[in-house]
Design a protein around this motif. Structure first.
Motif, PDB file in Angstrom:
ATOM      1  N   PHE A   1      34.043  68.311   5.182  1.00 58.91           N
ATOM      2  CA  PHE A   1      32.908  68.071   6.074  1.00 58.91           C
ATOM      3  C   PHE A   1      32.987  66.735   7.039  1.00 58.91           C
ATOM      4  O   PHE A   1      33.458  65.893   6.633  1.00 58.91           O
ATOM      5  CB  PHE A   1      31.734  67.672   5.290  1.00 58.91           C
ATOM      6  CG  PHE A   1      30.238  67.756   5.798  1.00 58.91           C
ATOM      7  CD1 PHE A   1      29.731  68.755   6.472  1.00 58.91           C
ATOM      8  CD2 PHE A   1      29.811  66.313   5.832  1.00 58.91           C
ATOM      9  CE1 PHE A   1      28.600  68.145   7.153  1.00 58.91           C
ATOM     10  CE2 PHE A   1      28.724  65.905   6.249  1.00 58.91           C
ATOM     11  CZ  PHE A   1      27.870  67.246   7.301  1.00 58.91           C
ATOM     12  N   TYR A   2      32.580  67.234   8.407  1.00 58.76           N
ATOM     13  CA  TYR A   2      32.590  66.097   9.391  1.00 58.76           C
ATOM     14  C   TYR A   2      31.375  65.850   9.838  1.00 58.76           C
ATOM     15  O   TYR A   2      30.740  66.641  10.178  1.00 58.76           O
ATOM     16  CB  TYR A   2      33.588  66.597  10.517  1.00 58.76           C
ATOM     17  CG  TYR A   2      34.913  66.952  10.181  1.00 58.76           C
ATOM     18  CD1 TYR A   2      35.938  65.860  10.145  1.00 58.76           C
ATOM     19  CD2 TYR A   2      35.513  68.324   9.643  1.00 58.76           C
ATOM     20  CE1 TYR A   2      37.207  65.873   9.771  1.00 58.76           C
ATOM     21  CE2 TYR A   2      36.785  68.279   9.470  1.00 58.76           C
ATOM     22  CZ  TYR A   2      37.705  67.256   9.274  1.00 58.76           C
ATOM     23  OH  TYR A   2      39.079  67.546   9.102  1.00 58.76           O
ATOM     24  N   ALA A   3      30.932  64.650  10.155  1.00 56.05           N
ATOM     25  CA  ALA A   3      29.912  64.189  10.485  1.00 56.05           C
ATOM     26  C   ALA A   3      30.278  63.355  11.994  1.00 56.05           C
ATOM     27  O   ALA A   3      30.520  62.084  12.095  1.00 56.05           O
ATOM     28  CB  ALA A   3      28.929  63.238   9.568  1.00 56.05           C
ATOM     29  N   LEU A   4      29.992  64.037  13.112  1.00 56.10           N
ATOM     30  CA  LEU A   4      30.440  63.362  14.520  1.00 56.10           C
ATOM     31  C   LEU A   4      29.279  62.775  14.902  1.00 56.10           C
ATOM     32  O   LEU A   4      28.431  63.374  16.001  1.00 56.10           O
ATOM     33  CB  LEU A   4      30.907  64.441  15.399  1.00 56.10           C
ATOM     34  CG  LEU A   4      31.913  65.408  14.612  1.00 56.10           C
ATOM     35  CD1 LEU A   4      32.659  66.539  15.610  1.00 56.10           C
ATOM     36  CD2 LEU A   4      33.367  64.734  14.358  1.00 56.10           C
ATOM     37  N   THR A   5      28.908  61.789  14.391  1.00 56.27           N
ATOM     38  CA  THR A   5      27.682  61.101  14.863  1.00 56.27           C
ATOM     39  C   THR A   5      27.243  60.499  16.344  1.00 56.27           C
ATOM     40  O   THR A   5      26.391  60.613  16.824  1.00 56.27           O
ATOM     41  CB  THR A   5      27.455  59.557  13.868  1.00 56.27           C
ATOM     42  OG1 THR A   5      28.640  58.847  14.091  1.00 56.27           O
ATOM     43  CG2 THR A   5      27.216  60.001  12.456  1.00 56.27           C
ATOM     44  N   GLU A   6      28.531  60.295  17.160  1.00 54.07           N
ATOM     45  CA  GLU A   6      28.518  59.930  18.349  1.00 54.07           C
ATOM     46  C   GLU A   6      27.857  60.833  19.265  1.00 54.07           C
ATOM     47  O   GLU A   6      27.307  60.918  20.184  1.00 54.07           O
ATOM     48  CB  GLU A   6      29.861  59.468  18.803  1.00 54.07           C
ATOM     49  CG  GLU A   6      30.949  60.721  19.107  1.00 54.07           C
ATOM     50  CD  GLU A   6      31.616  60.777  17.636  1.00 54.07           C
ATOM     51  OE1 GLU A   6      32.201  61.911  17.961  1.00 54.07           O
ATOM     52  OE2 GLU A   6      31.311  60.248  16.725  1.00 54.07           O
ATOM     53  N   SER A   7      28.084  62.344  18.915  1.00 59.73           N
ATOM     54  CA  SER A   7      27.735  63.419  19.478  1.00 59.73           C
ATOM     55  C   SER A   7      26.554  64.293  18.768  1.00 59.73           C
ATOM     56  O   SER A   7      26.053  65.181  19.175  1.00 59.73           O
ATOM     57  CB  SER A   7      28.987  64.425  19.920  1.00 59.73           C
ATOM     58  OG  SER A   7      29.441  64.752  18.620  1.00 59.73           O
ATOM     59  N   ASN A   8      26.313  63.642  17.646  1.00 63.52           N
ATOM     60  CA  ASN A   8      25.065  64.099  16.848  1.00 63.52           C
ATOM     61  C   ASN A   8      25.683  65.661  16.367  1.00 63.52           C
ATOM     62  O   ASN A   8      24.714  66.472  16.406  1.00 63.52           O
ATOM     63  CB  ASN A   8      23.800  64.184  17.301  1.00 63.52           C
ATOM     64  CG  ASN A   8      22.871  64.441  16.363  1.00 63.52           C
ATOM     65  OD1 ASN A   8      22.803  64.193  15.255  1.00 63.52           O
ATOM     66  ND2 ASN A   8      21.548  65.082  16.870  1.00 63.52           N
ATOM     67  N   ARG A   9      26.729  65.812  16.055  1.00 61.09           N
ATOM     68  CA  ARG A   9      27.436  67.304  15.811  1.00 61.09           C
ATOM     69  C   ARG A   9      27.834  67.115  14.335  1.00 61.09           C
ATOM     70  O   ARG A   9      28.264  65.990  13.815  1.00 61.09           O
ATOM     71  CB  ARG A   9      28.692  67.696  16.863  1.00 61.09           C
ATOM     72  CG  ARG A   9      28.018  68.014  17.884  1.00 61.09           C
ATOM     73  CD  ARG A   9      29.302  68.498  18.768  1.00 61.09           C
ATOM     74  NE  ARG A   9      29.029  68.755  20.151  1.00 61.09           N
ATOM     75  CZ  ARG A   9      30.152  68.604  21.124  1.00 61.09           C
ATOM     76  NH1 ARG A   9      31.291  68.321  20.790  1.00 61.09           N
ATOM     77  NH2 ARG A   9      29.612  68.938  22.596  1.00 61.09           N
TER      78      ARG A   9
END
Length: 260
Positions: free
Chosen positions: A36-44
């Motif tokens: 699971f990835y939380a790409l917070t900079e792009s809110n993805r």
């Protein structure tokens, strides 16, 4: 805020270990079977499962297409059935409880843990849909042979093709058994009553457990049909051997009479 989630069955399986090593992004959480990835900079947000499912959250069509092209490099036996499921999460700060509906939910606040639970259940639902499609195909095939038995009293299928059919059934069942863990609850719900309740509500919403029981029941029907087909084939082979023996004995008698 509104986040759209889309789960897709891409292949029969993914090589998660190789994918994690080559996908240059920090992992939020994961194991040997999922990541699971939380790409917070792009809110993805991104969730990949080794049973061939990818779940996107807040991905636009271009970003989704680019990732699909990348992840297919780690896929085994790509699936071309166009299987997907969508779910939407809306946040409302005035709420004091979570509202779960058929294809959307409303919460007071969205965080990575909540998204992971929703994405997990959406992914499980798509995986079950894939196995449902496989078992439907098997049942349709077996109905053809059963109808032939009813109308003609025999099976025209060859021994080789029947063995191929048996192999296909066993392969589907083994794949389902290998992925039984998809019904397991994630560790993060064990110590969080709120997430645990959300997980149970989502499982009820997607009918995860009833669908799996129905899947197991339909596989049992296919297995029972296989037993019948095998018995019929064995009887056919026995009759063939009996005729061969009769012909050989008759040939020996004729040869003996001819010699004498």
């Amino acid at each position: 805020m509104k986040i759209r989630i889309e789960a897709m069955q891409i292949a029969e399986s993914f090589n998660i270990k190789k994918f994690r090593a080559e996908f240059r992004t920090e992992v939020f959480s994961g194991s040997t079977s999922e990541v699971f990835y939380a790409l917070t900079e792009s809110n993805r947000y991104l969730y990949i499962f080794d049973y061939g499912v990818v779940v996107f959250a807040n991905y636009d069509p271009v970003a989704k297409s680019e990732f699909l092209n990348f992840v297919k490099n780690y896929a085994t036996n790509p699936v071309d059935l166009n299987l997907s499921e969508e779910y939407t999460i809306e946040s409302d700060g005035t709420l004091n409880k979570t509202i779960v509906k058929n294809n959307y939910m409303t919460v007071s606040q969205i965080d990575s843990s909540l998204l992971r639970i929703v994405m997990l259940n959406t992914g499980q639902s798509v995986a079950l849909e894939y196995y449902e499609a496989l078992t439907d195909d098997l049942i349709t095939s077996s109905k053809h042979y059963i109808l032939e038995l009813e109308q003609k009293g025999r099976l025209s299928i060859s021994k080789t093709n029947l063995l191929k059919y048996i192999g296909k059934v066993l392969n589907v069942k083994n794949s389902i058994v290998d992925n039984l863990y998809i019904l397991d609850d994630p560790n993060l719900v064990w110590d969080n009553e709120e997430l645990n309740l959300l997980n149970r509500n989502l499982k009820n919403n997607f009918d995860i457990h009833p669908r799996f029981k129905d899947l197991d029941y339909r596989l049992q029907i296919v297995e029972d049909n296989l037993t019948l087909f095998t018995d019929v084939l064995n009887v056919r082979e026995s009759h063939r051997l009996e005729w061969i023996i009769i012909i050989l004995i008759a040939f020996e008698i004729i040869m003996a009479l001819f010699v004498h």
